[in-house]
Design a protein around this motif. Structure first.
Motif, PDB file in Angstrom:
ATOM      1  N   GLN A 123      13.478  -4.330  -3.479  1.00  0.00           N
ATOM      2  CA  GLN A 123      13.265  -5.517  -2.192  1.00  0.00           C
ATOM      3  C   GLN A 123      12.485  -6.689  -3.197  1.00  0.00           C
ATOM      4  N   PRO A 137      14.671  -9.600  -6.569  1.00  0.00           N
ATOM      5  CA  PRO A 137      14.448 -11.216  -6.863  1.00  0.00           C
ATOM      6  C   PRO A 137      14.191 -12.495  -6.888  1.00  0.00           C
ATOM      7  N   VAL A 138      12.730 -12.073  -5.821  1.00  0.00           N
ATOM      8  CA  VAL A 138      11.773 -13.263  -5.768  1.00  0.00           C
ATOM      9  C   VAL A 138      11.527 -12.961  -6.878  1.00  0.00           C
ATOM     10  N   SER A 176      10.746  -9.311   3.537  1.00  0.00           N
ATOM     11  CA  SER A 176      11.964  -8.785   3.470  1.00  0.00           C
ATOM     12  C   SER A 176      10.906  -7.630   4.667  1.00  0.00           C
ATOM     13  N   THR A 199      15.754  -9.954   1.183  1.00  0.00           N
ATOM     14  CA  THR A 199      16.048  -9.482  -0.291  1.00  0.00           C
ATOM     15  C   THR A 199      16.498  -8.614  -1.012  1.00  0.00           C
ATOM     16  N   ASP A 213      20.728 -10.270  -1.870  1.00  0.00           N
ATOM     17  CA  ASP A 213      20.137 -10.985  -2.742  1.00  0.00           C
ATOM     18  C   ASP A 213      20.424 -10.054  -4.775  1.00  0.00           C
ATOM     19  N   ARG A 214      19.886  -8.563  -4.260  1.00  0.00           N
ATOM     20  CA  ARG A 214      19.767  -8.406  -5.240  1.00  0.00           C
ATOM     21  C   ARG A 214      21.299  -6.992  -5.835  1.00  0.00           C
ATOM     22  N   THR A 248      16.025 -14.674  -0.416  1.00  0.00           N
ATOM     23  CA  THR A 248      15.364 -14.886  -1.416  1.00  0.00           C
ATOM     24  C   THR A 248      15.326 -16.129  -1.643  1.00  0.00           C
ATOM     25  N   GLU A 249      16.016 -17.526  -1.728  1.00  0.00           N
ATOM     26  CA  GLU A 249      15.607 -18.676  -2.123  1.00  0.00           C
ATOM     27  C   GLU A 249      15.483 -19.125  -1.008  1.00  0.00           C
TER      28      GLU A 249
END
Length: 407
Positions: free
Chosen positions: A62, A65-66, A150, A202, A205-206, A399-400
């Motif tokens: 999680q 991605p960040v 998250s 997140t 996104d990953r 993430t964005e």
């Protein structure tokens, strides 16, 4: 309460040192913490780092991605990654996007001050469930922006109990709490916490990023060609038996099986379960016999997240044990997922069931009912598939939101 917590940390530290004498995993934690404190003396960064902390491997997925987004925005930005658990550190201690990977020291005031002084982070990100009182208090005291990403909250958590005032204090130490869902936000509002934003998980996104860069396996494509395919992901014996019992009734599909454990004894057990059918191991595959193979056992690591692209339905293992494995990896490819009964602490599984893209089964009869419905009703399978992929697309974007705040 702070005194009791501090005493608890002391007792925990003493206890794990004793347990470490008999347990290799705990020994790694004790030794890893010692190495971290020694390593602090020689740390040096070109600029103040962003510190990301994950409890274990699941939380790392999680947080990852960040970290990737941070490095994409600013490749020169130093990143320090810490873990609580050896199961996270041992796998990711060489993670290429982190300038340092360390164990998190014990949450005691002396350790905390030494660690934060040595790291000197400009911002800190905790992932999902990490609430360490002395770390959070010291970061807040120093005016260092601290986030949790998250995060997910449930009514049974201590924050929302009659005795939860002390725990609630920790939430106020965060600059912002990025929560997964509206229910978590409602719970925080119910106790007067306002420093939160519903951003999502997140992991979506990953997993989406993985799917966009998924590997292609021509031999799997050939094996699956022209047939309905059930992908068994991270399966355990209970689920494998469930599938085998159904296969004996209806074998009008192919099975692509990726067991959670791939040691010889387990693979041999699977072959025995499906002994009435033509099985092959991926590592021993003879391409000339593709048309004859009904069950393909993937006895190697690292393929599962890309394997789902070749399937129509996924069975995800773990639901008859401590909890299900990753359902999102299958959903992002539009596969409806079938899982065992132990799924309720996994929000994405609850969501998939709610929207008709997931099915929980308790026994052979329920598994047969679900599989018959999906295999024999094209419209039902298509609708479940669309619901599955639409869910993942809807949940992307956390993430964005988070990285925009950081920069």
């Amino acid at each position: 309460m702070t005194i009791l917590y501090s005493i608890g940390m002391l007792l925990f530290s003493a206890l794990i040192r004793i347990v470490a004498l008999f347990n290799d995993k705990v020994k790694k934690l004790v030794e890893g913490r010692k190495k971290t404190m020694t390593r602090l003396k020689s740390l040096s960064f070109k600029g103040r780092p962003i510190w990301v902390h994950c409890a274990s491997l699941g939380e790392f997925e999680q947080g990852r991605p960040v970290i990737e987004a941070i490095k994409k925005k600013n490749p020169k930005q130093p990143v320090v990654l810490t873990f609580f658990s050896p199961s996270g550190y041992e796998v990711q201690h060489d993670y290429e996007l982190a300038d340092e990977v360390l164990y998190l020291p014990s949450d005691r005031p002396g350790n905390v001050k030494k660690f934060i002084k040595a790291i000197n982070p400009k911002e800190v990100i905790f992932v999902k469930y990490e609430f360490w009182y002395h770390f959070l208090k010291q970061l807040n005291k120093l005016g260092i922006n601290t986030y949790i990403v998250s995060a997910i909250f449930r009514p049974q958590h201590a924050f929302f109990k009659w005795y939860g005032g002390w725990y609630k204090k920790m939430l106020g130490f965060f600059t912002q709490l990025y929560v997964q869902d509206e229910e978590s936000g409602d719970l925080l509002q119910s106790i007067g916490v306002k420093n939160f934003q519903v951003a999502g998980d997140t992991r979506f996104d990953r997993v989406y990023e993985i799917s966009q860069n998924s590997k292609k396996y021509p031999e799997l494509a050939e094996f699956c060609q022209g047939c309905k395919v059930l992908v068994g992901g991270s399966t355990w014996p209970a689920g494998e038996k469930l599938i085998a019992n159904y296969f004996k009734i209806n074998s009008d599909f192919k099975l692509l099986l990726a067991p959670h454990e791939i040691h010889e004894e387990h693979i041999a057990q699977i072959e025995e379960l499906f002994s009435e059918f033509t099985c092959a191991r991926y590592t021993q595959l003879d391409k000339a016999h593709f048309n004859d193979i009904q069950v393909l056992i993937v006895d190697t690591m690292g393929m599962l997240s890309s394997m789902y692209r070749y399937g129509d339905i996924a069975y995800i293992g773990g639901g008859f044990g401590s909890g299900i494995h990753n359902t999102i990896e299958a959903s992002t490819f539009g596969l409806p997922v079938v899982i065992g009964p132990n799924y309720k602490k996994y929000q994405e599984a609850c969501d998939l069931i709610l929207i008709g893209a997931g099915y929980s089964v308790n026994n052979d009869a329920e598994f047969k009912s679900v599989m018959d419905g999906l295999l024999n009703d094209g419209e039902k399978l298509s609708n479940a598939s669309k619901a599955s992929v639409n869910y993942v697309n809807k949940m992307r974007g956390a993430t964005e939101i988070i990285v925009k705040e950081l920069f």
